[in-house]
Design a protein around this motif. Sequence first.
Motif, short mmCIF file in Angstrom:
data_model
loop_
_atom_site.label_atom_id
_atom_site.label_comp_id
_atom_site.label_asym_id
_atom_site.label_seq_id
_atom_site.Cartn_x
_atom_site.Cartn_y
_atom_site.Cartn_z
N LYS A 81 0.85 -1.20 0.00
CA LYS A 81 0.00 0.00 0.00
C LYS A 81 0.88 1.24 0.00
O LYS A 81 2.07 1.18 0.28
N GLU A 82 0.25 2.36 -0.32
CA GLU A 82 0.99 3.61 -0.38
C GLU A 82 1.54 3.97 0.99
O GLU A 82 0.87 3.81 2.01
N ASN A 131 2.55 10.17 11.26
CA ASN A 131 1.29 10.85 11.58
C ASN A 131 0.13 10.43 10.69
O ASN A 131 -0.96 11.00 10.76
N GLY A 132 0.39 9.43 9.82
CA GLY A 132 -0.68 8.93 8.96
C GLY A 132 -0.83 9.71 7.66
O GLY A 132 -1.76 9.45 6.88
N ASN A 133 0.07 10.65 7.39
CA ASN A 133 -0.01 11.42 6.15
C ASN A 133 0.68 10.66 5.02
O ASN A 133 1.74 10.05 5.21
N LYS A 134 0.06 10.68 3.83
CA LYS A 134 0.63 9.97 2.70
C LYS A 134 1.96 10.58 2.28
O LYS A 134 2.12 11.79 2.23
#
Length: 536
Positions: free
Chosen positions: A394-395, A400-403
């Motif tokens: 997955k990407e 912090n959960g930011n792409k």
Amino acid sequence: MDYNLKKLVVSMWEHRNNKDFERKSLESSYRGLSVKASIGMTGNIAKIPWISYCAEGQETQKGIYPVLLFYGTPEFLERNKNHTTIKKIVLAYGVSATKTPDILWGAEVEDKKTIGDSFIDWGYETSDNGIKKYNSSYVYKTYDWTDSIDFDNIQKDVDQIIDVYKKILSGSTVDSLMNNQNMKKSTEQLIDKNVGILNFQKIKPSQIIYYGAPGTGKSYTIKKKEKAGLRCIRTTFHPDCDYATFVGCYKPHFDQGLNKLTYEFVEQSFLVAYVKAWQNPQQEIALVIEEINRGNCAQIFGDLFQLLDRDEDGWSTYPIKADTDICNCLSHLAITGYSETMKARYGSDKEGYNYLSLPPNMSLLATMNTSDQSLFPIDSAFKRRWDWKYIKIKEGKDENGNKLDWKVDVKMDEEGTLLPWWDFIRKINEIIASMTSSADKQLGYFFCCAKDGVIDEETFVSKVIFYLWNDVFKDYGFEDASLFRYTTKNEDGRDMEKDLTFPDFYDEEGEKVDTERLTDFVKKVMSWKKTNAEQD
């Protein structure tokens, strides 16, 4: 012998070369207390030599006592994994590391640090549990251990702590008695003071193998647990691993005092994690095994395999008999409450240090690249004792959960637009899936890492392209001419087609990446489509 601190220390060091030395030969008395000194038994130098002062009814195996601990023998320093030189003498409020004392130190030790906490102040932390044996004792004073050490000054401090010691034992101070009760209550959180049974944290231990394609973040998944408070001890399996390198074994050790090579038992990753779990019953301890399928699990685990069956309460269903070396090691460490807890859990025949059982606060976590599963096949009996967690491609995201928006330093158009790393991964994985009919060889987002958000050409070719050529295309063919052919000039200056090989991605000198060749290949990858036959 008559008591004199300086002479006693000198005598201790004289005995370090005496193979027949027994601790009782250095016994004496001082101010009505029994003075015992130890630098080891039968010629083996102790990791921490000591001098204790015990009143009647108090012993180093069960009790409280003033104690001088000598940190800094060559044997101690060699175990210092951070190579930090620590040569200190510690005068401490000693607390038995073997059995829970009936009386504990009183108000005098309030707000004082344990020896274990003091290691941090000294800039030193060790996984050697033999050194940590006295960590529950409280520091009274420390002295730098030099040739000019003032033993008369140390003796005055010893007298002061002896005064405190006698008052506590006589129960003459209300504060001491009240604090003694408070300390007992605190101790009861870990140990039942009547029977010495350890009270383990009520958690469901994990036995998980995280598997998936390389670069999917399997190790990072465990790392996040560690950041959240899980205490981890790590090891990595490889083809030469065996039971001894996983559990513990005798290793050569040069004894500077005796000036000869000796052997001593050294705990390895499993035993380090096992002991740490028993010594910290209120904390979850995890043994992390990276690349578990790169080693022969049946050979490495041996009889420990039996411990992987766990009851609902987290304990191993079937304890196993410890071999002599492990039994001696556990007996030497004298883990508080071990014998009593094993007896209460499994019966009187399991009392002592002769059996092993995974406690409920000990987890086992492992990682496995599916692309490497052919190295050492894992049998079904071993597999079923683990939970399996698939880590999908997955990407990538940051903490912090930011792409993440990583780019590859390959320009895709005249404007100089860089290749999005995630776009490349999706396309190349589509090609790999078409070739292999499997996800085993596919790439995860973290297969290689960007610097400042960009994966440079050299990293991309040396890691990604090299992997594709040697682990994917080589095994599954180069049939697709649209990908593996390129046009160049022959000696006459005419266009000609050639097969694309890995060296073609570098210039004639092999020093720099051939940007043109790399860009041409990447563009072919990004425009690749399945043939009609493959689509059917």
